[in-house]
Design an enzyme around this catalytic site. Structure first.
Site, PDB file in Angstrom:
ATOM      1  N   LYS A 151       0.637  -1.329  -0.023  1.00 30.08           N
ATOM      2  CA  LYS A 151      -0.020   0.111   0.104  1.00 30.08           C
ATOM      3  C   LYS A 151       0.867   1.230   0.078  1.00 30.08           C
ATOM      4  O   LYS A 151       2.061   1.282   0.248  1.00 30.08           O
ATOM      5  CB  LYS A 151      -1.093  -0.101   1.097  1.00 30.08           C
ATOM      6  CG  LYS A 151      -1.986  -1.121   1.158  1.00 30.08           C
ATOM      7  CD  LYS A 151      -3.157  -1.083   2.471  1.00 30.08           C
ATOM      8  CE  LYS A 151      -4.169  -2.196   2.200  1.00 30.08           C
ATOM      9  NZ  LYS A 151      -5.136  -2.118   3.419  1.00 30.08           N
ATOM     10  N   TYR A 202     -12.476  -1.870  -3.914  1.00 29.88           N
ATOM     11  CA  TYR A 202     -12.999  -1.991  -2.623  1.00 29.88           C
ATOM     12  C   TYR A 202     -14.688  -1.878  -2.292  1.00 29.88           C
ATOM     13  O   TYR A 202     -15.209  -1.390  -1.528  1.00 29.88           O
ATOM     14  CB  TYR A 202     -12.376  -0.950  -1.599  1.00 29.88           C
ATOM     15  CG  TYR A 202     -10.992  -1.318  -1.235  1.00 29.88           C
ATOM     16  CD1 TYR A 202     -10.685  -2.272  -0.107  1.00 29.88           C
ATOM     17  CD2 TYR A 202      -9.892  -0.526  -1.248  1.00 29.88           C
ATOM     18  CE1 TYR A 202      -9.551  -2.940   0.269  1.00 29.88           C
ATOM     19  CE2 TYR A 202      -8.647  -0.869  -0.884  1.00 29.88           C
ATOM     20  CZ  TYR A 202      -8.552  -1.983  -0.025  1.00 29.88           C
ATOM     21  OH  TYR A 202      -7.243  -2.420   0.372  1.00 29.88           O
ATOM     22  N   PHE A 238     -15.655   4.027   6.779  1.00 32.99           N
ATOM     23  CA  PHE A 238     -13.894   4.566   6.237  1.00 32.99           C
ATOM     24  C   PHE A 238     -13.749   4.519   4.593  1.00 32.99           C
ATOM     25  O   PHE A 238     -12.811   4.726   4.265  1.00 32.99           O
ATOM     26  CB  PHE A 238     -13.099   3.567   6.971  1.00 32.99           C
ATOM     27  CG  PHE A 238     -13.278   2.074   6.653  1.00 32.99           C
ATOM     28  CD1 PHE A 238     -13.105   1.352   5.438  1.00 32.99           C
ATOM     29  CD2 PHE A 238     -13.789   1.246   7.729  1.00 32.99           C
ATOM     30  CE1 PHE A 238     -12.946   0.203   5.284  1.00 32.99           C
ATOM     31  CE2 PHE A 238     -14.300  -0.098   7.253  1.00 32.99           C
ATOM     32  CZ  PHE A 238     -13.798  -0.627   6.259  1.00 32.99           C
ATOM     33  N   ASN A 253      -2.305   0.425   6.580  1.00 37.39           N
ATOM     34  CA  ASN A 253      -1.671  -0.841   7.496  1.00 37.39           C
ATOM     35  C   ASN A 253      -0.778  -1.750   6.463  1.00 37.39           C
ATOM     36  O   ASN A 253      -0.896  -2.959   6.426  1.00 37.39           O
ATOM     37  CB  ASN A 253      -2.817  -1.647   7.931  1.00 37.39           C
ATOM     38  CG  ASN A 253      -4.050  -1.954   6.866  1.00 37.39           C
ATOM     39  OD1 ASN A 253      -3.872  -1.681   5.801  1.00 37.39           O
ATOM     40  ND2 ASN A 253      -4.842  -2.674   7.367  1.00 37.39           N
ATOM     41  N   HIS A 268      -2.412  -5.539   1.490  1.00 37.99           N
ATOM     42  CA  HIS A 268      -3.778  -5.834   1.281  1.00 37.99           C
ATOM     43  C   HIS A 268      -3.525  -7.211   1.160  1.00 37.99           C
ATOM     44  O   HIS A 268      -2.516  -7.774   0.344  1.00 37.99           O
ATOM     45  CB  HIS A 268      -4.470  -5.357   0.216  1.00 37.99           C
ATOM     46  CG  HIS A 268      -5.450  -6.202  -0.339  1.00 37.99           C
ATOM     47  ND1 HIS A 268      -6.776  -6.028   0.299  1.00 37.99           N
ATOM     48  CD2 HIS A 268      -5.512  -7.292  -1.259  1.00 37.99           C
ATOM     49  CE1 HIS A 268      -7.641  -6.984  -0.110  1.00 37.99           C
ATOM     50  NE2 HIS A 268      -6.794  -7.557  -1.356  1.00 37.99           N
ATOM     51  N   GLU A 286      -9.632 -10.909  -7.568  1.00 41.17           N
ATOM     52  CA  GLU A 286      -8.860  -9.880  -7.419  1.00 41.17           C
ATOM     53  C   GLU A 286      -7.466  -9.797  -8.445  1.00 41.17           C
ATOM     54  O   GLU A 286      -7.071  -8.857  -8.814  1.00 41.17           O
ATOM     55  CB  GLU A 286      -8.309  -9.557  -5.892  1.00 41.17           C
ATOM     56  CG  GLU A 286      -9.508  -9.277  -4.975  1.00 41.17           C
ATOM     57  CD  GLU A 286      -9.064  -9.306  -3.425  1.00 41.17           C
ATOM     58  OE1 GLU A 286      -7.632  -9.596  -3.371  1.00 41.17           O
ATOM     59  OE2 GLU A 286      -9.969  -8.952  -2.792  1.00 41.17           O
TER      60      GLU A 286
HETATM   61  N1  UDP Z   1      -9.804  -0.199   7.206  1.00 43.52           N
HETATM   62  C1  UDP Z   1      -9.821   1.006   7.669  1.00 43.52           C
HETATM   63  N2  UDP Z   1     -10.568   1.336   8.910  1.00 43.52           N
HETATM   64  C2  UDP Z   1     -11.354   0.278   9.226  1.00 43.52           C
HETATM   65  C3  UDP Z   1     -11.195  -0.908   8.573  1.00 43.52           C
HETATM   66  C4  UDP Z   1     -10.590  -1.276   7.476  1.00 43.52           C
HETATM   67  O1  UDP Z   1      -9.683   2.115   7.116  1.00 43.52           O
HETATM   68  O2  UDP Z   1     -12.002   0.414  10.505  1.00 43.52           O
HETATM   69  C5  UDP Z   1      -9.068  -0.278   5.873  1.00 43.52           C
HETATM   70  C6  UDP Z   1      -7.740  -0.799   5.936  1.00 43.52           C
HETATM   71  O3  UDP Z   1      -6.844  -0.385   4.962  1.00 43.52           O
HETATM   72  C7  UDP Z   1      -8.120  -2.486   5.583  1.00 43.52           C
HETATM   73  C8  UDP Z   1      -9.207  -2.046   4.579  1.00 43.52           C
HETATM   74  O4  UDP Z   1      -9.818  -1.082   4.866  1.00 43.52           O
HETATM   75  O5  UDP Z   1      -6.901  -3.007   5.288  1.00 43.52           O
HETATM   76  C9  UDP Z   1      -9.953  -3.500   3.970  1.00 43.52           C
HETATM   77  O6  UDP Z   1     -10.601  -3.469   5.431  1.00 43.52           O
HETATM   78  P1  UDP Z   1     -10.852  -5.185   5.518  1.00 43.52           P
HETATM   79  O7  UDP Z   1     -11.706  -5.327   7.070  1.00 43.52           O
HETATM   80  O8  UDP Z   1     -11.167  -6.034   4.367  1.00 43.52           O
HETATM   81  O9  UDP Z   1      -9.432  -5.648   6.363  1.00 43.52           O
HETATM   82  P2  UDP Z   1      -8.081  -6.663   5.941  1.00 43.52           P
HETATM   83  O10 UDP Z   1      -8.921  -7.524   5.048  1.00 43.52           O
HETATM   84  O11 UDP Z   1      -7.270  -5.462   4.807  1.00 43.52           O
HETATM   85  O12 UDP Z   1      -7.346  -7.115   6.923  1.00 43.52           O
END
Ligand code: UDP
Length: 140
Positions: free
Chosen positions: A11, A51, A59, A114, A117, A128
């Site tokens: 990212k 997304y 968010f 974070n 992905h 994807e």
């Molecule tokens: N995200 C965020 N706030 C939240 C939860 C998720 O900004 O409260 C973002 C974060 O970058 C995350 C992405 O949205 O990686 C997708 O969320 P998901 O729940 O699918 O998490 P992941 O599979 O990436 O762990």
């Protein structure tokens, strides 16, 4: 265990801090092989489409802004049980909750920024991968 593929994104928080190599090293040391990779600037349309499942989440707008704030590296990873293997080395979504030694614990900045992905199922991995790669761009 079968050799399978998953989809990964390094990212913008990681490319900004020049951590492409550090992230890839952790993926490789976890037993994953990069079989396709390209550095791209994601468009707003691509980020919104990718997304789309999160469209109604609070968010979503910030996430699209973040994912288009700088270059990302999209990758196809191959290995035994690749989806789970990648999720394990990534760590929890919120780095504060991630286990020691995971990419997010060691490198991530916040729950949004974070670092990586990773697909959450084999079905989504196939979707994807096809979103960003043509079959001939993947060389196993
Ligand atoms: N995200 C965020 N706030 C939240 C939860 C998720 O900004 O409260 C973002 C974060 O970058 C995350 C992405 O949205 O990686 C997708 O969320 P998901 O729940 O699918 O998490 P992941 O599979 O990436 O762990």
């Amino acid at each position: 265990m079968a050799v399978t593929r998953t989809f990964s994104i390094i990212k913008p928080d990681a490319t900004r801090r020049n951590l492409t190599g550090a992230v890839t090293k952790m993926l490789e040391e976890a037993g994953l092989r990069v079989v396709a990779s390209k550095r791209i600037q994601m468009t707003k349309e691509q980020a919104e489409g990718f997304y789309g499942v999160h469209r109604e989440r609070p968010f979503f707008g910030d996430l699209v802004s973040f994912m288009t704030s700088g270059p990302v590296v999209v990758q196809v990873l191959e290995g035994e049980d690749a989806v789970k293997r990648n999720r394990d080395i990534m760590g929890a979504t919120n780095p504060a909750n991630a286990d020691a030694g995971t990419i997010r614990k060691e490198l991530a900045e916040s729950i949004e920024a974070n670092t990586v992905h990773g697909s959450d199922s084999e079905e989504n991995a196939a979707i994807e991968i096809a979103f960003f790669f043509k079959p001939e761009e993947i060389v196993g």
